[in-house]
Design a protein around this motif. Structure first.
Motif, PDB file in Angstrom:
ATOM      1  N   GLU A   1       0.487 -11.278   1.980  1.00 38.33           N
ATOM      2  CA  GLU A   1      -0.836 -11.314   2.602  1.00 38.33           C
ATOM      3  C   GLU A   1      -1.699 -10.130   2.168  1.00 38.33           C
ATOM      4  OE1 GLU A   1       0.163 -11.427   6.678  1.00 38.33           O
ATOM      5  OE2 GLU A   1       0.746 -13.538   6.688  1.00 38.33           O
ATOM      6  N   VAL A   2      -1.093  -8.951   2.093  1.00 40.55           N
ATOM      7  CA  VAL A   2      -1.839  -7.783   1.620  1.00 40.55           C
ATOM      8  C   VAL A   2      -2.248  -7.958   0.165  1.00 40.55           C
ATOM      9  CG1 VAL A   2      -1.674  -5.303   1.167  1.00 40.55           C
ATOM     10  CG2 VAL A   2      -0.742  -6.242   3.285  1.00 40.55           C
ATOM     11  N   LEU A   3      -1.345  -8.515  -0.652  1.00 34.05           N
ATOM     12  CA  LEU A   3      -1.661  -8.736  -2.067  1.00 34.05           C
ATOM     13  C   LEU A   3      -2.802  -9.727  -2.225  1.00 34.05           C
ATOM     14  CD1 LEU A   3      -0.965  -8.331  -5.073  1.00 34.05           C
ATOM     15  CD2 LEU A   3       0.693 -10.187  -4.838  1.00 34.05           C
TER      16      LEU A   3
ATOM     17  N   MET B   1      -6.473 -13.992   8.192  1.00 38.40           N
ATOM     18  CA  MET B   1      -5.988 -12.898   9.021  1.00 38.40           C
ATOM     19  C   MET B   1      -6.496 -11.556   8.496  1.00 38.40           C
ATOM     20  SD  MET B   1      -2.047 -11.848   9.839  1.00 38.40           S
ATOM     21  CE  MET B   1      -1.710 -13.471  10.496  1.00 38.40           C
ATOM     22  N   PRO B   2      -6.934 -10.653   9.383  1.00 37.78           N
ATOM     23  CA  PRO B   2      -7.349  -9.321   8.925  1.00 37.78           C
ATOM     24  C   PRO B   2      -6.208  -8.598   8.242  1.00 37.78           C
ATOM     25  CG  PRO B   2      -8.087  -9.729  11.172  1.00 37.78           C
ATOM     26  CD  PRO B   2      -7.160 -10.849  10.811  1.00 37.78           C
ATOM     27  N   VAL B   3      -6.546  -7.864   7.195  1.00 35.78           N
ATOM     28  CA  VAL B   3      -5.508  -7.195   6.423  1.00 35.78           C
ATOM     29  C   VAL B   3      -4.837  -6.089   7.227  1.00 35.78           C
ATOM     30  CG1 VAL B   3      -7.047  -5.481   5.400  1.00 35.78           C
ATOM     31  CG2 VAL B   3      -5.015  -6.217   4.150  1.00 35.78           C
ATOM     32  N   SER B   4      -5.521  -5.551   8.248  1.00 38.74           N
ATOM     33  CA  SER B   4      -4.925  -4.490   9.060  1.00 38.74           C
ATOM     34  C   SER B   4      -3.689  -4.989   9.814  1.00 38.74           C
ATOM     35  CB  SER B   4      -5.952  -3.947  10.045  1.00 38.74           C
ATOM     36  OG  SER B   4      -6.446  -4.985  10.878  1.00 38.74           O
ATOM     37  N   ILE B   5      -3.713  -6.249  10.273  1.00 37.86           N
ATOM     38  CA  ILE B   5      -2.542  -6.806  10.963  1.00 37.86           C
ATOM     39  C   ILE B   5      -1.368  -6.934   9.998  1.00 37.86           C
ATOM     40  CG2 ILE B   5      -1.665  -8.837  12.175  1.00 37.86           C
ATOM     41  CD1 ILE B   5      -4.353  -9.287  13.339  1.00 37.86           C
ATOM     42  N   SER B   6      -1.649  -7.405   8.783  1.00 37.32           N
ATOM     43  CA  SER B   6      -0.578  -7.530   7.788  1.00 37.32           C
ATOM     44  C   SER B   6       0.012  -6.170   7.444  1.00 37.32           C
ATOM     45  CB  SER B   6      -1.119  -8.209   6.534  1.00 37.32           C
ATOM     46  OG  SER B   6      -1.613  -9.499   6.825  1.00 37.32           O
ATOM     47  N   GLU B   7      -0.823  -5.157   7.365  1.00 36.59           N
ATOM     48  CA  GLU B   7      -0.333  -3.814   7.044  1.00 36.59           C
ATOM     49  C   GLU B   7       0.541  -3.257   8.166  1.00 36.59           C
ATOM     50  OE1 GLU B   7      -3.934  -1.738   6.335  1.00 36.59           O
ATOM     51  OE2 GLU B   7      -4.140  -2.420   4.250  1.00 36.59           O
TER      52      GLU B   7
ATOM     53  N   LEU C   1       5.939  -2.089  10.277  1.00 37.57           N
ATOM     54  CA  LEU C   1       6.944  -2.262  11.326  1.00 37.57           C
ATOM     55  C   LEU C   1       8.251  -2.830  10.774  1.00 37.57           C
ATOM     56  CD1 LEU C   1       7.636  -2.208  14.352  1.00 37.57           C
ATOM     57  CD2 LEU C   1       6.689  -4.507  14.536  1.00 37.57           C
ATOM     58  N   HIS C   2       8.161  -3.811   9.887  1.00 38.17           N
ATOM     59  CA  HIS C   2       9.382  -4.394   9.308  1.00 38.17           C
ATOM     60  C   HIS C   2      10.163  -3.356   8.511  1.00 38.17           C
ATOM     61  CE1 HIS C   2       8.466  -8.295  10.753  1.00 38.17           C
ATOM     62  NE2 HIS C   2       7.450  -8.535   9.951  1.00 38.17           N
ATOM     63  N   TRP C   3       9.484  -2.601   7.672  1.00 37.29           N
ATOM     64  CA  TRP C   3      10.180  -1.602   6.863  1.00 37.29           C
ATOM     65  C   TRP C   3      10.695  -0.453   7.715  1.00 37.29           C
ATOM     66  CZ3 TRP C   3      12.474  -2.351   2.623  1.00 37.29           C
ATOM     67  CH2 TRP C   3      11.971  -3.242   1.668  1.00 37.29           C
ATOM     68  N   LEU C   4       9.974  -0.117   8.766  1.00 32.84           N
ATOM     69  CA  LEU C   4      10.452   0.939   9.659  1.00 32.84           C
ATOM     70  C   LEU C   4      11.772   0.548  10.304  1.00 32.84           C
ATOM     71  CD1 LEU C   4       9.957   3.611  11.211  1.00 32.84           C
ATOM     72  CD2 LEU C   4       8.769   2.250  12.941  1.00 32.84           C
ATOM     73  N   ARG C   5      11.877  -0.692  10.746  1.00 33.05           N
ATOM     74  CA  ARG C   5      13.113  -1.142  11.383  1.00 33.05           C
ATOM     75  C   ARG C   5      14.263  -1.200  10.388  1.00 33.05           C
ATOM     76  NH1 ARG C   5      11.025  -6.452  14.365  1.00 33.05           N
ATOM     77  NH2 ARG C   5      13.173  -6.565  15.128  1.00 33.05           N
TER      78      ARG C   5
END
Length: 265
Positions: A148-150, A166-172, A177-181
């Protein structure tokens, strides 16, 4: 873990509470940021509420597992510190036999080591399947968020026909969050595995002094060398350690390249 607290000093691990507080604060901050973005972006209140509750429980389960793993890590660290205090004062006493208190201390530390290994096994038997689903969800979510960011970046360029509602801020935020976990899961489990393995290293280095080779010492050393290793796996599907970060990154990049080629075509 109660047995470990009984047989080892209650000395706190340096930066232990700060590390746990940092993990909680970062996860809660990311969750609140994502909930805020969802509430402002979607008009359906019921859908936003259901998604928020599902995300909250998912993050809390992962956070509970990470904090329990850090509790085991702190107790292994205290065990190693107590083992060094029990062994190293005898380094200069090469011609003096081990005292009874020294033998009792080793026996207690061995019981603590076994108890912590069983605690890690019980933890994975309880959280193994949820962690398998969580890791799969994080990898799939990181792939979708990266795509989505790409697409959003390419839609702002000269590439026609690319758009995303979707706004790009939500995708970011989702991507972070996924990488943090994934990072917290991998690094916390790897820290426990390394600290448990360090117990055997301490005993091996101390075994060069013949006067230290008591029956309790040899039994403890033999158990750490040939006994079961402390490790974590997601219900046997994947081992949770630092290699999980590389594997997840490889999967995300591979599928991102495939999706990018299909998009351009």
């Amino acid at each position: 873990m109660k047995l470990a607290d009984k047989h080892t000093p209650t000395k706190e691990v340096k930066y232990g509470k700060a590390l746990g507080g940092f993990v909680v604060a970062v996860n809660i901050s990311m969750l609140l940021c994502l909930v805020t973005e969802n509430l402002f972006s979607y008009g359906a209140a019921f859908v936003s509420l259901v998604g928020t509750l599902a995300l909250f429980f998912d993050v809390m389960i992962t956070l509970q597992f990470i904090l329990l793993v850090l509790e085991i890590w702190s107790r292994f660290s205290r065990l190693n510190a107590a083992l060094q205090d029990a062994l190293y004062p005898h380094c200069t006493e090469l011609f003096v036999g081990a005292s009874p208190s020294y033998r009792c201390s080793l026996l207690q530390l061995q019981k603590t080591y076994v108890a912590l290994g069983r605690a890690a096994d019980h933890l994975m038997s309880h959280f193994g399947l949820p962690m398998a689903f969580d890791i799969a969800f994080c990898i799939c979510g990181a792939t979708c968020s990266s795509y989505e960011v790409l697409v959003k970046l390419l839609s702002d360029s000269d590439v026609p026909g690319l758009s995303i509602g979707m706004p790009v801020s939500i995708s970011e935020v989702w991507l972070a969050l996924h990488w943090l976990r994934i990072l917290l899961l991998s690094l916390s489990c790897a820290a426990v595995e390394d600290t448990a393995a360090a117990t055997g290293v301490i005993l091996i280095r101390a075994s060069v002094v013949p006067q230290r080779r008591t029956a309790e010492f040899d039994e403890f050393l033999r158990f750490t060398l040939h006994g079961p290793r402390t490790s974590f796996s997601a219900a046997g599907f994947v081992k949770i350690d630092r290699r999980l970060i590389v594997s997840a990154l490889t999967v995300v990049v591979t599928y991102l390249i495939i999706l990018g080629q299909l998009t351009f075509k």
